[in-house]
Design a protein around this motif. Structure first.
Motif, PDB file in Angstrom:
ATOM      1  N   TYR A  24      25.526  20.664  38.230  1.00  0.00           N
ATOM      2  CA  TYR A  24      25.647  20.118  39.574  1.00  0.00           C
ATOM      3  C   TYR A  24      24.852  18.819  39.667  1.00  0.00           C
ATOM      4  O   TYR A  24      23.911  18.619  38.931  1.00  0.00           O
ATOM      5  CB  TYR A  24      25.075  21.099  40.607  1.00  0.00           C
ATOM      6  N   SER A  25      25.234  17.972  40.598  1.00  0.00           N
ATOM      7  CA  SER A  25      24.415  16.778  40.851  1.00  0.00           C
ATOM      8  C   SER A  25      23.689  16.985  42.173  1.00  0.00           C
ATOM      9  O   SER A  25      24.295  17.315  43.182  1.00  0.00           O
ATOM     10  CB  SER A  25      25.278  15.515  40.877  1.00  0.00           C
ATOM     11  N   TRP A  26      22.387  16.818  42.126  1.00  0.00           N
ATOM     12  CA  TRP A  26      21.532  17.105  43.274  1.00  0.00           C
ATOM     13  C   TRP A  26      21.132  15.852  44.047  1.00  0.00           C
ATOM     14  O   TRP A  26      20.477  15.959  45.075  1.00  0.00           O
ATOM     15  CB  TRP A  26      20.279  17.848  42.806  1.00  0.00           C
ATOM     16  N   HIS A  27      21.505  14.679  43.574  1.00  0.00           N
ATOM     17  CA  HIS A  27      21.189  13.408  44.235  1.00  0.00           C
ATOM     18  C   HIS A  27      19.690  13.356  44.557  1.00  0.00           C
ATOM     19  O   HIS A  27      18.883  13.641  43.696  1.00  0.00           O
ATOM     20  CB  HIS A  27      22.067  13.207  45.472  1.00  0.00           C
ATOM     21  N   ASP A  28      19.298  13.035  45.796  1.00  0.00           N
ATOM     22  CA  ASP A  28      17.877  12.961  46.195  1.00  0.00           C
ATOM     23  C   ASP A  28      17.439  14.197  46.971  1.00  0.00           C
ATOM     24  O   ASP A  28      16.495  14.152  47.754  1.00  0.00           O
ATOM     25  CB  ASP A  28      17.637  11.715  47.062  1.00  0.00           C
ATOM     26  N   TYR A  29      18.130  15.300  46.767  1.00  0.00           N
ATOM     27  CA  TYR A  29      17.884  16.501  47.556  1.00  0.00           C
ATOM     28  C   TYR A  29      16.430  16.970  47.512  1.00  0.00           C
ATOM     29  O   TYR A  29      15.828  17.220  48.546  1.00  0.00           O
ATOM     30  CB  TYR A  29      18.800  17.637  47.096  1.00  0.00           C
ATOM     31  N   GLU A  30      15.855  17.096  46.330  1.00  0.00           N
ATOM     32  CA  GLU A  30      14.504  17.654  46.212  1.00  0.00           C
ATOM     33  C   GLU A  30      13.486  16.856  47.012  1.00  0.00           C
ATOM     34  O   GLU A  30      12.694  17.422  47.748  1.00  0.00           O
ATOM     35  CB  GLU A  30      14.074  17.719  44.749  1.00  0.00           C
ATOM     36  N   ASP A  31      13.525  15.552  46.864  1.00  0.00           N
ATOM     37  CA  ASP A  31      12.564  14.694  47.547  1.00  0.00           C
ATOM     38  C   ASP A  31      12.735  14.791  49.063  1.00  0.00           C
ATOM     39  O   ASP A  31      11.757  14.962  49.802  1.00  0.00           O
ATOM     40  CB  ASP A  31      12.734  13.245  47.080  1.00  0.00           C
ATOM     41  N   LEU A  32      13.965  14.704  49.539  1.00  0.00           N
ATOM     42  CA  LEU A  32      14.204  14.751  50.987  1.00  0.00           C
ATOM     43  C   LEU A  32      13.891  16.130  51.577  1.00  0.00           C
ATOM     44  O   LEU A  32      13.325  16.231  52.668  1.00  0.00           O
ATOM     45  CB  LEU A  32      15.646  14.363  51.296  1.00  0.00           C
ATOM     46  N   ALA A  33      14.241  17.192  50.862  1.00  0.00           N
ATOM     47  CA  ALA A  33      13.947  18.541  51.351  1.00  0.00           C
ATOM     48  C   ALA A  33      12.440  18.771  51.420  1.00  0.00           C
ATOM     49  O   ALA A  33      11.936  19.367  52.376  1.00  0.00           O
ATOM     50  CB  ALA A  33      14.605  19.577  50.460  1.00  0.00           C
ATOM     51  N   TYR A  34      11.722  18.275  50.431  1.00  0.00           N
ATOM     52  CA  TYR A  34      10.267  18.416  50.425  1.00  0.00           C
ATOM     53  C   TYR A  34       9.651  17.668  51.603  1.00  0.00           C
ATOM     54  O   TYR A  34       8.813  18.206  52.329  1.00  0.00           O
ATOM     55  CB  TYR A  34       9.694  17.908  49.108  1.00  0.00           C
ATOM     56  N   LYS A  35      10.078  16.418  51.786  1.00  0.00           N
ATOM     57  CA  LYS A  35       9.550  15.626  52.896  1.00  0.00           C
ATOM     58  C   LYS A  35       9.857  16.289  54.235  1.00  0.00           C
ATOM     59  O   LYS A  35       9.009  16.320  55.136  1.00  0.00           O
ATOM     60  CB  LYS A  35      10.121  14.210  52.871  1.00  0.00           C
ATOM     61  N   ASN A  36      11.066  16.824  54.380  1.00  0.00           N
ATOM     62  CA  ASN A  36      11.448  17.475  55.636  1.00  0.00           C
ATOM     63  C   ASN A  36      10.641  18.750  55.866  1.00  0.00           C
ATOM     64  O   ASN A  36      10.303  19.072  57.004  1.00  0.00           O
ATOM     65  CB  ASN A  36      12.946  17.788  55.642  1.00  0.00           C
ATOM     66  N   SER A  37      10.309  19.466  54.799  1.00  0.00           N
ATOM     67  CA  SER A  37       9.527  20.695  54.974  1.00  0.00           C
ATOM     68  C   SER A  37       8.065  20.399  55.291  1.00  0.00           C
ATOM     69  O   SER A  37       7.414  21.171  55.982  1.00  0.00           O
ATOM     70  CB  SER A  37       9.627  21.576  53.733  1.00  0.00           C
ATOM     71  N   VAL A  39       6.819  17.536  56.941  1.00  0.00           N
ATOM     72  CA  VAL A  39       6.759  17.015  58.306  1.00  0.00           C
ATOM     73  C   VAL A  39       8.198  16.900  58.797  1.00  0.00           C
ATOM     74  O   VAL A  39       8.891  15.938  58.482  1.00  0.00           O
ATOM     75  CB  VAL A  39       6.075  15.633  58.362  1.00  0.00           C
ATOM     76  N   SER A  40       8.616  17.894  59.561  1.00  0.00           N
ATOM     77  CA  SER A  40       9.996  17.905  60.026  1.00  0.00           C
ATOM     78  C   SER A  40      10.116  17.084  61.311  1.00  0.00           C
ATOM     79  O   SER A  40       9.577  17.445  62.349  1.00  0.00           O
ATOM     80  CB  SER A  40      10.455  19.342  60.276  1.00  0.00           C
ATOM     81  N   THR A  41      10.804  15.968  61.187  1.00  0.00           N
ATOM     82  CA  THR A  41      11.073  15.125  62.343  1.00  0.00           C
ATOM     83  C   THR A  41      12.585  14.990  62.479  1.00  0.00           C
ATOM     84  O   THR A  41      13.336  15.375  61.586  1.00  0.00           O
ATOM     85  CB  THR A  41      10.465  13.717  62.156  1.00  0.00           C
ATOM     86  N   ASP A  42      13.022  14.454  63.594  1.00  0.00           N
ATOM     87  CA  ASP A  42      14.456  14.228  63.767  1.00  0.00           C
ATOM     88  C   ASP A  42      14.986  13.294  62.684  1.00  0.00           C
ATOM     89  O   ASP A  42      16.077  13.485  62.165  1.00  0.00           O
ATOM     90  CB  ASP A  42      14.747  13.632  65.154  1.00  0.00           C
ATOM     91  N   LYS A  43      14.184  12.294  62.335  1.00  0.00           N
ATOM     92  CA  LYS A  43      14.594  11.318  61.325  1.00  0.00           C
ATOM     93  C   LYS A  43      14.725  11.971  59.950  1.00  0.00           C
ATOM     94  O   LYS A  43      15.711  11.750  59.240  1.00  0.00           O
ATOM     95  CB  LYS A  43      13.586  10.165  61.270  1.00  0.00           C
ATOM     96  N   SER A  44      13.748  12.800  59.565  1.00  0.00           N
ATOM     97  CA  SER A  44      13.811  13.446  58.250  1.00  0.00           C
ATOM     98  C   SER A  44      14.949  14.464  58.191  1.00  0.00           C
ATOM     99  O   SER A  44      15.614  14.589  57.161  1.00  0.00           O
ATOM    100  CB  SER A  44      12.477  14.097  57.894  1.00  0.00           C
TER     101      SER A  44
END
Length: 114
Positions: A24-37, A39-44
């Motif tokens: 599978y290709s995960w693109h930037d999923y790990e980095d974005l999911a980590y950042k969202n977890s 500090v979860s903001t509307d933007k993240s």
């Protein structure tokens, strides 16, 4: 000695070329999911949802299908944003793609009905 170095070099090239072609290709999923977890903001959350959409549309992995759990996680986030019908469809798509997730997804859907 030169033969051993040559063989080692060829093996290293072969192994390194295999690393890029995953199922599978995960693109930037790990980095974005980590950042969202963290500090979860509307933007993240919005960036993460955009990443989910990208991953669903452009799969470059060997299987050419979305990674396991992606539809479920994307659907759950949509449900949290009060897009319940869209979220349920994605949860059901997860079961179609990965039948082993059926028990887990049914539990989530039962919780939504309460």
């Amino acid at each position: 000695m030169k033969n051993k170095l040559f063989v080692c070099g060829v093996l290293m090239l072969m192994l390194s070329s295999c690393a890029d072609s995953g199922l599978y290709s995960w693109h930037d999923y790990e980095d974005l999911a980590y950042k969202n977890s963290k500090v979860s903001t509307d933007k993240s959350a919005k960036k993460l949802l955009e990443e989910y959409e990208t991953m669903m549309k452009r799969q470059r992995g060997i299987r050419r299908t979305v990674p396991p759990g992606l539809c479920a996680e994307y659907g759950y986030m949509l449900i949290k944003q009060n897009k319940i019908e869209e979220g349920k469809k994605l949860l059901q798509k997860e079961v179609v793609l990965y039948p082993e997730s059926e028990v887990f997804i049914k539990t989530i859907l039962k919780q939504l009905e309460k």
